[in-house]
Design a protein around this motif. Structure first.
Motif, short mmCIF file in Angstrom:
data_model
loop_
_atom_site.label_atom_id
_atom_site.label_comp_id
_atom_site.label_asym_id
_atom_site.label_seq_id
_atom_site.Cartn_x
_atom_site.Cartn_y
_atom_site.Cartn_z
N MET A 7 5.04 -2.60 5.11
CA MET A 7 4.54 -1.71 4.07
C MET A 7 5.38 -1.84 2.80
O MET A 7 4.84 -1.79 1.69
N GLU A 8 6.67 -2.03 2.96
CA GLU A 8 7.54 -2.21 1.80
C GLU A 8 7.15 -3.45 1.01
O GLU A 8 7.13 -3.44 -0.22
N ASN A 13 6.52 -4.73 -6.12
CA ASN A 13 5.96 -5.67 -7.10
C ASN A 13 4.46 -5.47 -7.29
O ASN A 13 3.70 -6.43 -7.29
N GLN A 14 4.06 -4.21 -7.44
CA GLN A 14 2.63 -3.87 -7.58
C GLN A 14 2.03 -4.50 -8.82
O GLN A 14 2.69 -4.57 -9.84
N PRO A 15 0.83 -4.98 -8.80
CA PRO A 15 -0.07 -5.09 -7.66
C PRO A 15 0.02 -6.44 -6.97
O PRO A 15 -0.74 -6.73 -6.06
N TRP A 16 0.95 -7.29 -7.41
CA TRP A 16 0.95 -8.69 -7.00
C TRP A 16 1.16 -8.90 -5.51
O TRP A 16 0.43 -9.68 -4.89
N ILE A 20 -1.44 -10.75 -3.11
CA ILE A 20 -1.05 -12.01 -2.48
C ILE A 20 -1.02 -11.92 -0.95
O ILE A 20 -1.53 -12.79 -0.26
N PHE A 21 -0.40 -10.86 -0.43
CA PHE A 21 -0.17 -10.76 1.00
C PHE A 21 -1.23 -9.99 1.77
O PHE A 21 -1.29 -10.09 2.99
N MET A 22 -2.07 -9.20 1.07
CA MET A 22 -3.07 -8.42 1.77
C MET A 22 -4.48 -8.70 1.26
O MET A 22 -5.34 -9.12 2.02
N ALA A 23 -4.72 -8.45 -0.01
CA ALA A 23 -6.09 -8.50 -0.52
C ALA A 23 -6.74 -9.87 -0.35
O ALA A 23 -7.83 -9.97 0.21
N LEU A 24 -6.09 -10.91 -0.83
CA LEU A 24 -6.70 -12.24 -0.77
C LEU A 24 -6.96 -12.70 0.67
O LEU A 24 -8.09 -13.09 1.00
#
Length: 162
Positions: A7-8, A13-16, A20-24
């Motif tokens: 979660m950290e 580094n929002q929203p990147w 990078i690690f979740m949305a895509l």
């Protein structure tokens, strides 16, 4: 707030990092899952939806392989060496997130023809669906444990003290 490294990572580094690690990866995996249902019901193995499915499968598998190695060497090894895991909840969240590489890269190998090269279309379709199901399972376990507070199991004993 006490949170898992999973979660950290997403909150930093929002929203990147979230992109990078979740949305895509999730958008690509969900594209595969939804198109997979269409393909399984129609058996249209050569149409536009199958092409989208194949493209998403190749991209997400290769992309997640890069994420796996990046996080393994930049996060997992340093956290382990420093003894900074935040209870078993933290370990489960990160481990299951990274386990997503197995089904996702498996899909890529299947799409590249490196897996099941001499098998029939029915066999490949079944394996593809199994990889999708496996990814959904490990991703949801990672998300559930990732959202838990590690302090739920923190009775003053951390993993590095065991």
């Amino acid at each position: 707030m006490n949170m898992t490294h999973y979660m950290e990572l997403l909150a930093t580094n929002q929203p990147w990092n979230l992109l990078i690690f979740m949305a895509l990866p999730v958008i690509l995996a969900e594209t595969i899952a939804v198109s997979e249902l269409y393909i399984l019901f129609t058996r249209d193995l050569h149409g536009r939806v199958r092409k989208i499915n194949k493209f998403a499968g190749i991209v997400v598998g290769c992309y997640f392989l890069v994420i796996f190695f990046y996080l393994f060497f930049k996060a997992v090894i340093p956290i382990t060496v420093a003894g900074e895991w935040r209870t078993i909840i933290d370990v489960i969240a990160v481990a299951f997130y990274l386990l997503g590489v197995i089904p996702l890269f498996g899909i890529s190998l299947l799409e590249f023809g490196a897996l099941g090269k001499y098998k029939g279309e029915e066999w490949k379709l079944k394996l593809h669906a199994k990889f999708v199901a496996l990814f959904l399972i490990v991703a949801h376990i990672a998300m559930i444990f990732g959202m838990l507070s590690p302090s739920l199991l923190d009775a003053g004993v951390h993993l590095h003290q065991m």
